[in-house]
Motif scaffolding. Structure first.
Motif, short mmCIF file in Angstrom:
data_model
loop_
_atom_site.label_atom_id
_atom_site.label_comp_id
_atom_site.label_asym_id
_atom_site.label_seq_id
_atom_site.Cartn_x
_atom_site.Cartn_y
_atom_site.Cartn_z
N PHE A 1 100.03 100.90 41.32
CA PHE A 1 100.56 99.85 42.20
C PHE A 1 99.64 99.68 43.40
O PHE A 1 99.26 100.64 44.07
N GLY B 1 104.64 90.67 39.01
CA GLY B 1 104.84 92.02 39.52
C GLY B 1 106.18 92.26 40.20
O GLY B 1 106.31 93.19 41.00
N ALA C 1 107.61 95.73 39.04
CA ALA C 1 106.84 96.82 39.65
C ALA C 1 107.22 96.99 41.12
O ALA C 1 107.32 98.12 41.63
N TYR D 1 93.21 97.45 42.49
CA TYR D 1 93.84 97.70 41.19
C TYR D 1 92.79 98.03 40.12
O TYR D 1 92.94 98.97 39.34
N PRO E 1 98.84 89.55 38.40
CA PRO E 1 98.81 90.96 38.02
C PRO E 1 98.84 91.21 36.51
O PRO E 1 98.07 92.05 36.01
#
Length: 662
Positions: A16, A45, A48, A157, A179
């Motif tokens: 994350f 996302g 998440a 990321y 993402p």
């Protein structure tokens, strides 16, 4: 013993990145009643983020209760009842599946929760009107629109996924920071792929579309999606023209989709959705992609022509330039920014000193003096680019050159000399010269002024009249940057027309509309879009531009050889503008010429039309026999014939040059 679920949570948490503002908002809200409503595109996302929220809540001693609407049935499996003696956070995911009972959840279920409970809702759509219009819920609810990762967050990321640094920029460009797309691109790299575009990964595209877009009701709805992906903004009228039939239902359906946004100009999809739909269509059905792209250009062209206001026309082109530029592999177009309500306006007297000053500062005194000269001589040729409040940002100028303009400006002289060598303008034809461009603060670097200037050029290309001979672009100083962009639009580098003013050397790009008109430009853009080969634009210089005497001879020759195909195929009229403009798909140039002559003869006076028809179009034998059939002596017949040919030639010449005889 550590569970597999615990291990999975740890791995996800390490991956994350970003979302600092959203996490900070959640921390601030803990311990107080209220609702955080997170909405965003599928794959952006949300789940998440809820995982992180749940972990933070647990660390602070709150009982984190997760609910996913995909696993929920109202009734016996109704949402959980939270105990009132334990501080709790309720997190509801995939809320779009509960929208049919949104009123019940808000007014009954959530209202019955303990007063200390914090609720987090995550769904694809923003909260409905009742959340915003009820003063109490509006006070207790914070709405978070979850967007794509920033470039810095995306790089973080990719670093966490051990993706080589040299691939970061490319993957961020392909994914646009979305993402899920970024994760799929990283997985493709781990599997040994080197993605250059989303189209390189059809399996990824398919998976993205399945996750982001719900079931499409019909083939017509799929067409609506494809149209929306291909055009800058979609209106109901444009959709009707592109998709055929009644578009009201399709437009209404598009408005309900969570990946579609609204603007003052119409609907548009999220960037990654646009890219995925376009890539899928191009891979799945290249022929349909080509058909829709060609139709898009034709519809857009007609829409622009039907719009009377120049500012409104320019706004339409700005949208297209910015959208297509963001996806362009050409650096000159890819860097064009949104105009942020800047606009193009006529030149006013109060602008002159500012234009001279910025030109002297950026391009030297000689160029500034020439700008002042042309402002006096052709004020209508200038456009001033202004902020929303009217302050000048920059300017541009497109001059209509004539032979009387020569001897003052090296740029005008060089461009006119080029036309003299490669196809001088014929009587009534215009030579357009984009001679000046500058932004006050950025010079010729990317700016709002540059976007407006490029959009203005493209608008001029779309609206070019039959009287246009040449268009030159001689306003840019960076030949290396602009040559590929100009070539994509059918302009070639005219080295012999380059010129120097002061210490600046200006490259010049040229286009002859008599050799390649708007239809030819559309064909070129279409070919490039579908990956078909396109010849260098300068090759058209090998095609002759007919003078009026040459054109007259060619018309006479065409009439004589109309029924002798092997001779007609060499007639220079076949490459003339009037024949090209008359062309239709699937028709050979010789057939187009016959059609053109038929239609032109029908507009002549009846006496002249009959003479041409019986002598050339549908000959009734030897000309003596034609004279007899018309009850004319041969000498009288010949006078009528020559007069009719002259009328026909004059009509065709007017169409060729866009001029009208007095």
């Amino acid at each position: 013993m550590t569970s597999l679920g615990h291990t999975l949570r740890e791995l996800r948490r390490r991956s994350f990145t970003g979302r600092e503002e959203e996490v900070a908002a959640f921390r601030d809200a803990l311990g107080a009643p209220g609702v955080i409503f997170v909405h965003g595109l599928g794959g952006v996302g949300k789940t998440a983020l809820l995982d992180v929220f749940a972990d933070l809540a647990a660390e602070k001693g709150f009982d984190a209760v997760r609910v996913d609407a995909r696993h929920l049935t109202l009734g016996q499996g109704a949402p959980p009842v939270l105990p009132g003696d334990v501080p709790a956070v309720l997190l509801i995911d995939t809320y779009e599946l509960l929208e049919s009972v949104d009123d019940w959840i808000r007014d009954h279920y959530l209202s019955a929760l303990p007063a200390s409970c914090l609720v987090v809702i995550a769904g694809r759509r923003a909260p409905g009107p009742r959340w915003r219009t009820d003063p109490a819920w509006r006070t207790l609810t914070r709405v978070i629109a979850l967007g794509n990762l920033s470039p810095e967050e995306g790089r973080a990321y990719l670093c966490a996924q051990d993706v080589p640094g040299e691939m970061h920029d490319r993957l961020l460009t392909i994914s646009r920071g979305h993402p899920l797309t970024l994760s799929m691109m990283a997985d493709a790299v781990r599997r040994g792929a080197t993605p250059r575009s989303l189209s390189d990964q059809p399996d990824t595209v398919s998976a993205l579309l399945a996750l982001i877009i719900d079931e499409v009701p019909s083939a017509r709805h799929r067409t609506a999606l494809e149209v929306c992906a291909l055009v800058a903004v979609t209106t109901e009228d444009l959709l009707r023209a592109m998709a055929d039939g009644d578009a009201a239902e399709l437009f209404a359906w598009l408005r309900t989709q969570p990946f579609i946004d609204e603007s003052p100009y119409g609907l548009y999809p999220h960037d990654v959705v646009r890219d995925a739909i376009t890539a899928d269509l191009r891979w799945r059905s290249p022929a349909r992609y080509a058909e829709l792209y060609r139709r898009k250009f034709a519809v857009f062209h007609e829409l622009v022509r039907a719009t009377a206001d120049e500012r409104e026309r320019l706004e339409m082109l700005v949208l297209t330039v910015v959208l297509n530029g963001a996806r362009s592999p050409l650096a000159a177009f890819a860097s064009l920014p949104p105009t942020m309500r800047a606009y193009a306006d006529q030149l006013h007297d109060r602008d002159r000193s500012a234009i001279v000053a910025m030109t002297a500062d950026r391009q030297g005194r000689d160029q500034a003096e020439l700008a002042a000269y042309w402002m006096n001589r052709r004020p209508e040729a200038f456009r001033v680019f202004r902020t929303e409040t009217g302050e000048p940002l920059g300017y541009g100028a497109c001059l209509d050159l004539t032979e009387a303009d020569l001897g003052v400006d090296p740029g005008a002289d060089a461009m006119w000399a080029y036309t003299s060598k490669y196809g001088a303008p014929r009587s009534g034809e215009r030579v357009r010269a984009w001679r000046f461009f500058l932004d006050r603060d950025h010079g010729q670097r990317p700016s709002r002024s540059l976007t407006l200037f490029v959009a203005w050029q493209m608008l001029d290309n779309l609206l070019v009249g039959d009287d246009a001979a040449w268009s030159f672009v001689g306003a840019f100083e960076d030949a290396e940057l602009w040559a590929p962009a100009m070539e994509s639009l059918g302009f070639w580098a005219a080295a012999e027309a380059e010129y120097t003013v002061g210490e600046s050397r200006f490259p010049v790009f040229a286009h002859d509309w008599r050799r390649t008109g708007v239809a030819g430009l559309a064909d070129r853009l279409h070919a490039r879009q579908i990956g078909a080969p396109t010849p260098p634009p300068g090759e058209v210089l090998g095609e002759a531009v007919l003078s009026e005497p040459e054109f007259t001879d060619a018309v006479r020759s065409a009439l004589r050889t109309l029924h002798t195909p092997e001779l007609l195929r060499s007639n220079p009229l076949l490459t003339s503008r009037v024949v090209r403009q008359h062309g239709r798909a699937g028709r050979a140039p010789t057939e187009t010429l016959r059609d053109l002559l038929d239609e032109a003869v029908a507009t002549l006076t009846p006496e002249s039309g009959v003479v041409i028809d019986r002598t050339f179009l549908r000959p009734a034998g030897a000309q003596e026999r034609v004279a007899d059939s018309l009850h004319l002596s041969f000498n009288t017949y010949r006078r009528h014939r020559d007069k009719a040919i002259a009328q026909l030639t004059e009509l065709l010449w007017e169409r060729e040059t866009g001029s009208r005889r007095a």
